[in-house]
Design a protein around this motif. Structure first.
Motif, PDB file in Angstrom:
ATOM      1  N   GLU A  26     122.602  75.122 -15.991  1.00 14.35           N
ATOM      2  CA  GLU A  26     122.823  75.833 -14.890  1.00 14.35           C
ATOM      3  C   GLU A  26     124.246  75.444 -14.465  1.00 14.35           C
ATOM      4  OE1 GLU A  26     119.710  74.259 -12.330  1.00 14.35           O
ATOM      5  OE2 GLU A  26     118.393  74.771 -13.745  1.00 14.35           O
ATOM      6  N   ASN A  27     124.802  74.320 -14.530  1.00 16.49           N
ATOM      7  CA  ASN A  27     126.130  74.037 -14.126  1.00 16.49           C
ATOM      8  C   ASN A  27     127.187  74.706 -14.965  1.00 16.49           C
ATOM      9  OD1 ASN A  27     125.321  72.312 -11.729  1.00 16.49           O
ATOM     10  ND2 ASN A  27     125.354  70.595 -13.477  1.00 16.49           N
ATOM     11  N   ALA A  62     127.094  78.371 -13.770  1.00 18.38           N
ATOM     12  CA  ALA A  62     127.719  78.403 -12.417  1.00 18.38           C
ATOM     13  C   ALA A  62     129.255  78.335 -12.283  1.00 18.38           C
ATOM     14  CB  ALA A  62     126.974  77.439 -11.445  1.00 18.38           C
ATOM     15  N   THR A  76     119.781  71.413 -16.478  1.00 24.79           N
ATOM     16  CA  THR A  76     120.956  71.089 -15.435  1.00 24.79           C
ATOM     17  C   THR A  76     122.262  71.394 -15.950  1.00 24.79           C
ATOM     18  OG1 THR A  76     119.356  69.591 -14.254  1.00 24.79           O
ATOM     19  CG2 THR A  76     121.572  69.562 -13.629  1.00 24.79           C
TER      20      THR A  76
END
Length: 137
Positions: A27-28, A31, A24
């Motif tokens: 992914e952040n 992004a 996670t």
């Protein structure tokens, strides 16, 4: 939440202490588009899925520095030699620096962003050493 995706440029702190948490964070990071190059400083307690955490972090970091956080419980320390040998066999960009302060300094030396992750001990020790208040944003 203190210690979760906590930014204090160039540092980013996240206590991700399992593979899902690390995925996670990555992914952040991807992004948001954090500045590159990125180095990760990782210390995980041996009873956690450190392989999964390192695999996740390797998706975002050009370099991964593995170390020992000073407050890690002695009976739960991961074996840096085992970690290093595994990562080399996996072809991951690992550097082993046993001394925590040296690991932080080395990671910062060539990175625009430094992710500090792997445990509450890792993040807490780094924030204290770097004088980053856990509730400041």
């Amino acid at each position: 939440l203190a210690g979760r995706f906590h930014q204090a440029s160039p540092w980013l702190f996240d206590v991700a202490h399992n593979a899902d948490g690390a995925a996670t964070v990555v992914e952040n990071l991807l992004a948001v588009g954090m500045p590159r190059p990125m180095t990760a400083v990782v210390c995980v307690l041996r009873d956690k899925d450190w392989r999964g955490i390192i695999r996740a972090v390797a998706r975002a970091a050009e370099r991964i520095v593995v170390t020992i956080a000073p407050t890690s419980p002695p009976n739960r320390l991961w074996d840096l030699l085992e970690v290093e040998q595994w990562a080399v066999a996996e072809g991951l960009p690992i550097e082993r620096i046993d001394d925590f302060g040296q690991a932080l300094a080395h990671a910062r030396s060539e990175a625009a962003t430094v992710l500090v992750t792997g445990s509450f001990h890792t993040v807490g020790d780094a924030m204290e050493r770097l004088q980053v208040h856990p509730l400041a944003r």
